[in-house]
Scaffold this active site. Structure first.
Site, mmCIF file in Angstrom:
data_model
loop_
_atom_site.group_PDB
_atom_site.id
_atom_site.type_symbol
_atom_site.label_atom_id
_atom_site.label_comp_id
_atom_site.label_asym_id
_atom_site.label_seq_id
_atom_site.Cartn_x
_atom_site.Cartn_y
_atom_site.Cartn_z
ATOM 1 N N ASN A 45 0.835 -1.200 0.000
ATOM 2 C CA ASN A 45 0.000 0.000 0.000
ATOM 3 C C ASN A 45 0.869 1.250 0.000
ATOM 4 O O ASN A 45 1.947 1.284 0.605
ATOM 5 C CB ASN A 45 -1.013 0.003 1.140
ATOM 6 C CG ASN A 45 -0.427 -0.208 2.518
ATOM 7 O OD1 ASN A 45 0.600 -0.857 2.663
ATOM 8 N ND2 ASN A 45 -1.072 0.329 3.529
ATOM 9 N N ILE A 46 0.381 2.266 -0.693
ATOM 10 C CA ILE A 46 1.125 3.523 -0.858
ATOM 11 C C ILE A 46 0.165 4.664 -0.547
ATOM 12 O O ILE A 46 -0.818 4.864 -1.268
ATOM 13 C CB ILE A 46 1.676 3.644 -2.298
ATOM 14 C CG1 ILE A 46 2.553 2.429 -2.643
ATOM 15 C CG2 ILE A 46 2.463 4.945 -2.464
ATOM 16 C CD1 ILE A 46 2.881 2.294 -4.121
ATOM 17 N N GLU A 47 0.430 5.373 0.538
ATOM 18 C CA GLU A 47 -0.483 6.444 0.976
ATOM 19 C C GLU A 47 -0.050 7.793 0.421
ATOM 20 O O GLU A 47 1.007 7.930 -0.193
ATOM 21 C CB GLU A 47 -0.543 6.448 2.507
ATOM 22 C CG GLU A 47 -1.076 5.113 3.023
ATOM 23 C CD GLU A 47 -1.307 5.053 4.517
ATOM 24 O OE1 GLU A 47 -0.769 5.914 5.254
ATOM 25 O OE2 GLU A 47 -2.022 4.123 4.942
ATOM 26 N N CYS A 56 -4.232 0.571 -2.302
ATOM 27 C CA CYS A 56 -4.045 -0.638 -1.486
ATOM 28 C C CYS A 56 -2.995 -1.554 -2.129
ATOM 29 O O CYS A 56 -2.744 -1.490 -3.341
ATOM 30 C CB CYS A 56 -5.346 -1.415 -1.382
ATOM 31 S SG CYS A 56 -6.643 -0.600 -0.445
ATOM 32 N N GLU A 58 -3.244 -4.709 -2.747
ATOM 33 C CA GLU A 58 -3.827 -5.627 -3.736
ATOM 34 C C GLU A 58 -3.908 -4.967 -5.106
ATOM 35 O O GLU A 58 -3.579 -5.559 -6.136
ATOM 36 C CB GLU A 58 -5.248 -6.044 -3.311
ATOM 37 C CG GLU A 58 -5.320 -6.797 -2.002
ATOM 38 C CD GLU A 58 -5.490 -5.881 -0.788
ATOM 39 O OE1 GLU A 58 -4.896 -4.781 -0.769
ATOM 40 O OE2 GLU A 58 -6.199 -6.270 0.137
ATOM 41 N N CYS A 94 -10.391 -4.613 0.947
ATOM 42 C CA CYS A 94 -11.477 -3.623 0.948
ATOM 43 C C CYS A 94 -12.395 -3.873 -0.257
ATOM 44 O O CYS A 94 -12.066 -4.628 -1.174
ATOM 45 C CB CYS A 94 -10.897 -2.209 0.912
ATOM 46 S SG CYS A 94 -10.332 -1.692 -0.716
ATOM 47 N N CYS A 97 -10.903 -3.145 -3.779
ATOM 48 C CA CYS A 97 -9.985 -4.196 -4.265
ATOM 49 C C CYS A 97 -10.756 -5.444 -4.679
ATOM 50 O O CYS A 97 -10.397 -6.111 -5.653
ATOM 51 C CB CYS A 97 -8.943 -4.523 -3.202
ATOM 52 S SG CYS A 97 -7.743 -3.195 -2.998
HETATM 53 N N1 THU Z 1 -5.186 -1.297 2.844
HETATM 54 C C1 THU Z 1 -4.676 -2.167 1.912
HETATM 55 O O1 THU Z 1 -3.610 -1.948 1.352
HETATM 56 N N2 THU Z 1 -5.371 -3.276 1.635
HETATM 57 C C2 THU Z 1 -6.503 -3.672 2.272
HETATM 58 O O2 THU Z 1 -7.045 -4.710 1.956
HETATM 59 C C3 THU Z 1 -7.079 -2.826 3.330
HETATM 60 C C4 THU Z 1 -6.453 -1.485 3.489
HETATM 61 C C5 THU Z 1 -4.406 -0.109 3.175
HETATM 62 C C6 THU Z 1 -4.914 1.201 2.649
HETATM 63 C C7 THU Z 1 -4.314 2.182 3.638
HETATM 64 O O3 THU Z 1 -2.998 2.511 3.226
HETATM 65 C C8 THU Z 1 -4.217 1.400 4.935
HETATM 66 O O4 THU Z 1 -4.341 0.032 4.579
HETATM 67 C C9 THU Z 1 -5.274 1.763 5.945
HETATM 68 O O5 THU Z 1 -6.551 1.711 5.391
#
Ligand code: THU
Length: 140
Positions: A45-47, A56, A58, A94, A97
């Site tokens: 995941n990259i915010e 996310c 995935e 989520c 995804c």
């Molecule tokens: N996140 C994912 O990468 N995959 C998931 O299935 C659930 C959430 C990440 C998104 C965000 O960077 C962090 O988790 C918190 O929501």
């Protein structure tokens, strides 16, 4: 899918958590997507400070594969949890995804949710996204 392959995918997903960019949530997720030709596409995941552009793990894995022309997939392993947590809980994908999986995957696509290589659960795509809207609804 044999257990050795599942454990291998989980290991890839676990290792990807180290690359997560999560200065806001500190929640690190790694994914490993197994393509039809057995190649593995990984993602983290990259915010973003603007929040919405966050992606996310995935979808990172799916978009890496699709952007290289790959659209046939067998399975994905997902491992997630807070940075520095002693023990991980199961991290389910989520809704966004799940919808991306629905675009590219058949009903027998395997979703592996893991706490570790020894503790995991598996689901088929319809189990985690029943009655899905997908390409079949739009393409003749
Ligand atoms: N996140 C994912 O990468 N995959 C998931 O299935 C659930 C959430 C990440 C998104 C965000 O960077 C962090 O988790 C918190 O929501």
């Amino acid at each position: 899918m044999d257990e050795q392959k599942i454990k291998e995918l989980i290991t890839y997903a676990c290792n990807m958590r180290a690359f997560s960019y999560t200065p806001y949530s500190h929640f690190n997720v790694g994914a490993a997507l197994l393509a039809g030709d057995d190649k593995v596409y990984t993602g983290c995941n990259i915010e973003n400070a603007s929040y919405t552009p966050t992606i996310c793990a995935e979808r990172t894995a799916f978009f890496k594969a699709v952007s290289e022309g790959v659209k046939d997939f067998k399975a994905i392993a997902i491992v997630g949890g807070h940075d520095g947590a002693d023990e991980l809980d199961y991290c389910f994908p989520c809704g966004v995804c799940r919808q991306v999986m629905s675009e590219f995957c058949r009903d027998n696509f395997l979703v592996i949710i893991a706490k570790s290589v020894d503790e995991y659960k598996t689901f088929s795509l319809p189990e985690i996204l029943p009655e899905r809207f997908g390409p079949k609804d739009l393409l003749c």
